[in-house]
Design a protein around this motif. Structure first.
Motif, short mmCIF file in Angstrom:
data_model
loop_
_atom_site.label_atom_id
_atom_site.label_comp_id
_atom_site.label_asym_id
_atom_site.label_seq_id
_atom_site.Cartn_x
_atom_site.Cartn_y
_atom_site.Cartn_z
N GLN A 1 0.83 -1.21 0.00
CA GLN A 1 0.00 0.00 0.00
C GLN A 1 0.86 1.26 0.00
OE1 GLN A 1 -3.14 -1.68 3.11
NE2 GLN A 1 -3.66 0.41 2.49
N MET B 1 -7.73 -4.22 0.97
CA MET B 1 -7.59 -2.76 0.92
C MET B 1 -6.58 -2.34 -0.13
SD MET B 1 -6.79 -0.09 4.03
CE MET B 1 -8.26 -0.68 4.91
N GLN C 1 -7.26 -0.02 -3.58
CA GLN C 1 -6.47 1.16 -3.96
C GLN C 1 -5.81 0.95 -5.31
OE1 GLN C 1 -3.79 2.08 -0.74
NE2 GLN C 1 -5.42 2.61 0.67
#
Length: 229
Positions: free
Chosen positions: A140, A173, A177
């Motif tokens: 991330q 997650m 993204q």
């Protein structure tokens, strides 16, 4: 005709084909000339790369995995070694290094010049294995660094996760993204230590990338990953 002589093919000027014309073999260039041409492409003609390298220094990487990871860093950030197999960086490249365990410990960045590579090698060399693991958290942050880079369109980006593949956390997650990012960023895996490829394979498949064995032919792994960018 069966058992007879072959029929001479007719010339076809539109195809530039004439079976009666002598074809002269072309002499291959000397190895040094080929090497110079390949270096020219690698260092001057290739589109610059924007690469985020996630180095796993979690507890499960202790001993063998950590040693292999440090050897990989020495190979990757030593121009003389990397250039031997045509995976050297260039000053126009941009590199992020993110050592991680259960969190991202720090983020280092540099250009691909010799001084920048030397600093990144020093940053990795002081890392020691310990703690939990969350490679998705590193992915991330790597993605965030890449997408925040100015003039992003001039680069070809990639994330490379260097790990034994054992991780906590969920990819959900990160993948959410990733789908919203302005560019498609492949997430490659390079395995070290006593590796479990299953989670890396899933991440690579979802992002159109691949997973490689870093304990085998490390040069081929980096060449293949860099070949995509």
């Amino acid at each position: 005709p069966l058992g007879g002589a072959a029929i001479q093919a007719a010339a076809e000027p539109d195809w530039n084909f004439d079976p009666g014309r002598l074809v002269t073999s072309i002499r291959m260039p000397e190895p040094a000339v080929i090497r110079t041409a390949l270096n020219l492409y690698q260092e001057a003609l290739r589109k610059p790369s924007l690469t985020a390298l996630c180095f796993d220094f979690s507890g499960s990487m202790e001993d063998q995995g950590e040693k292999q990871l440090q050897v990989a860093a020495q190979f990757l950030f030593t121009p003389e070694k990397a250039s031997e197999v045509l995976v050297q960086w260039t000053p126009s490249d941009h590199i992020f290094v993110l050592p991680f365990d259960s969190v991202v410990r720090d983020t280092f960045e540099a250009g691909g010049d010799a001084a920048g590579q030397s600093q990144l090698l020093s940053d990795v060399a002081v890392q020691r294995a310990g703690g939990g693991t969350d490679m998705y958290a590193c992915a991330q942050q790597a993605l965030q660094r890449i997408t925040a880079t100015p003039n992003l369109s001039k680069y070809l980006p990639a994330i490379v996760i260097m790990t034994d593949g054992r991780t906590d956390g969920s990819p959900a997650m990160f993948l959410a993204q990733w789908r919203q990012a302005p560019v498609r960023v492949p997430v490659f895996g390079i395995t070290f230590g006593d590796a479990d490829k299953s989670q890396l394979d899933s991440l690579a498949k979802a992002t159109s990338a691949r997973v490689f064995d870093g304990s085998g032919d490390l040069a081929s792994a980096f060449r293949a990953a860099r070949g995509y960018n």
